[in-house]
Scaffold this active site. Sequence first.
Site, mmCIF file in Angstrom:
data_model
loop_
_atom_site.group_PDB
_atom_site.id
_atom_site.type_symbol
_atom_site.label_atom_id
_atom_site.label_comp_id
_atom_site.label_asym_id
_atom_site.label_seq_id
_atom_site.Cartn_x
_atom_site.Cartn_y
_atom_site.Cartn_z
ATOM 1 N N SER A 99 -1.709 -0.914 3.164
ATOM 2 C CA SER A 99 -0.158 -0.422 3.944
ATOM 3 C C SER A 99 0.265 -1.309 4.786
ATOM 4 O O SER A 99 0.441 -2.383 4.373
ATOM 5 C CB SER A 99 -0.367 1.118 4.515
ATOM 6 O OG SER A 99 0.825 1.479 4.705
ATOM 7 N N ASP A 145 4.364 7.533 -3.751
ATOM 8 C CA ASP A 145 4.088 7.219 -2.409
ATOM 9 C C ASP A 145 5.316 7.894 -1.397
ATOM 10 O O ASP A 145 6.319 7.187 -1.658
ATOM 11 C CB ASP A 145 4.178 5.817 -2.364
ATOM 12 C CG ASP A 145 3.386 5.173 -0.936
ATOM 13 O OD1 ASP A 145 3.553 6.119 0.167
ATOM 14 O OD2 ASP A 145 2.573 4.183 -0.950
ATOM 15 N N HIS A 177 0.485 7.699 -1.361
ATOM 16 C CA HIS A 177 0.125 6.253 -0.396
ATOM 17 C C HIS A 177 -1.354 5.747 -0.694
ATOM 18 O O HIS A 177 -1.541 4.830 0.060
ATOM 19 C CB HIS A 177 0.631 6.843 0.835
ATOM 20 C CG HIS A 177 0.550 5.545 1.761
ATOM 21 N ND1 HIS A 177 1.266 4.415 1.481
ATOM 22 C CD2 HIS A 177 0.086 5.362 3.034
ATOM 23 C CE1 HIS A 177 1.085 3.652 2.569
ATOM 24 N NE2 HIS A 177 0.290 4.023 3.544
HETATM 25 O O1 9J3 Z 1 -0.012 1.437 7.349
HETATM 26 C C1 9J3 Z 1 0.510 2.339 6.879
HETATM 27 O O2 9J3 Z 1 0.014 3.554 6.511
HETATM 28 C C2 9J3 Z 1 1.983 2.167 7.189
HETATM 29 C C3 9J3 Z 1 2.873 3.531 7.007
HETATM 30 C C4 9J3 Z 1 3.301 4.253 8.475
HETATM 31 O O3 9J3 Z 1 2.840 4.932 8.773
HETATM 32 O O4 9J3 Z 1 4.403 3.359 8.797
HETATM 33 C C5 9J3 Z 1 4.911 4.229 10.092
HETATM 34 C C6 9J3 Z 1 5.085 3.219 11.296
#
Ligand code: 9J3
Length: 229
Positions: A99, A145, A177
Site C-alpha cells: 500500500s 481492492d 487490499h
Molecule cells: O497504506 C495504505 O493502506 C494506503 C491506503 C490508505 O488508507 O490511504 C488513505 C490516505
Amino acid sequence: ARQTGFNGGTIYYPTSTGEGTFGAVVATPGFTEGQNVLQWAGRYLGSNGFVVMTINTNTILDFPPARSAQMRAATTWLTTSSPVAGRIDRNRTAFIGHSMGGGGSLQTGRDVPDTEAVVGLQPWHVGQNFSTMQVPSLIVAAQSDRIAPKNQYAKPFYNQIPASAEKAYLEIAGAGHFVGTTFNAAQARSTLSWLKRYVDADIRYDQFLCPPPSGAGIAEYLHTCPTGS
Ligand code: 9J3
C-alpha cells in the site's frame, strides 16, 4: 549497531555463509500497519536467498514520501552497519512494500535508479509520475481492492512505467487490499521470480515471467518479457 532514519525492523537471512553474498530487500508496511504484515515476505524471501529486513516506520501515519526516505535509510544501515552487512552484496538492493509502502517502494525505484528491482503490493501513492522509472518494477494488484482500487493506482502506475525498465502487473483474483499482508501463492511466486531475475540476474527465472503465470488465482497479468528471453 545504531539505527537511524527508520523505526527498527526484523532481519530474515540465509544462514549459509558458503554461498557468497546475497541481495538485500527492505520491506515496508502501509498506512497504520506494522512490520508484521510483511513477515510472510521476510520468511519466504529470506528462505530463498535474500537478506530481508521488514521495517517499522517512524509513525504508522507516514505518507509514501516519508516511507521512501525511511526505506532508503534502512538499506544504508542494513548493507553497511547491521550485523548481517557482511552477508550482503551492496550492489544488489531491492524494495517491496504494501500500500503506502508499495507506493514508497515505487518512488524509491524511480528516484534511486541503481536499485535492482521494486515490488509494489497494492500500491498507493498520490501526485506521482513513474514515467522516468528505470528499475524493473512488479506491481501486484488486488481485483476487489476498495482502498487502493487497481484502476486508480496499480494499473495507472504500471502504464506510466516505460517498457524499457521491465515491468509486470499481476492482479490477484478475488482479493482485497490486504492480500499483500499475508502469504498468497501467486503473489509470493511472482515476487520471488522478479527478485531472482533482476536482483540476482538469475535467468533461470525467466521461465516464470515469460510466458506469464496463469491460473485460477490470477485475474490479469500484463508484462514486458525480460530482455533477451
Ligand atoms: O497504506 C495504505 O493502506 C494506503 C491506503 C490508505 O488508507 O490511504 C488513505 C490516505
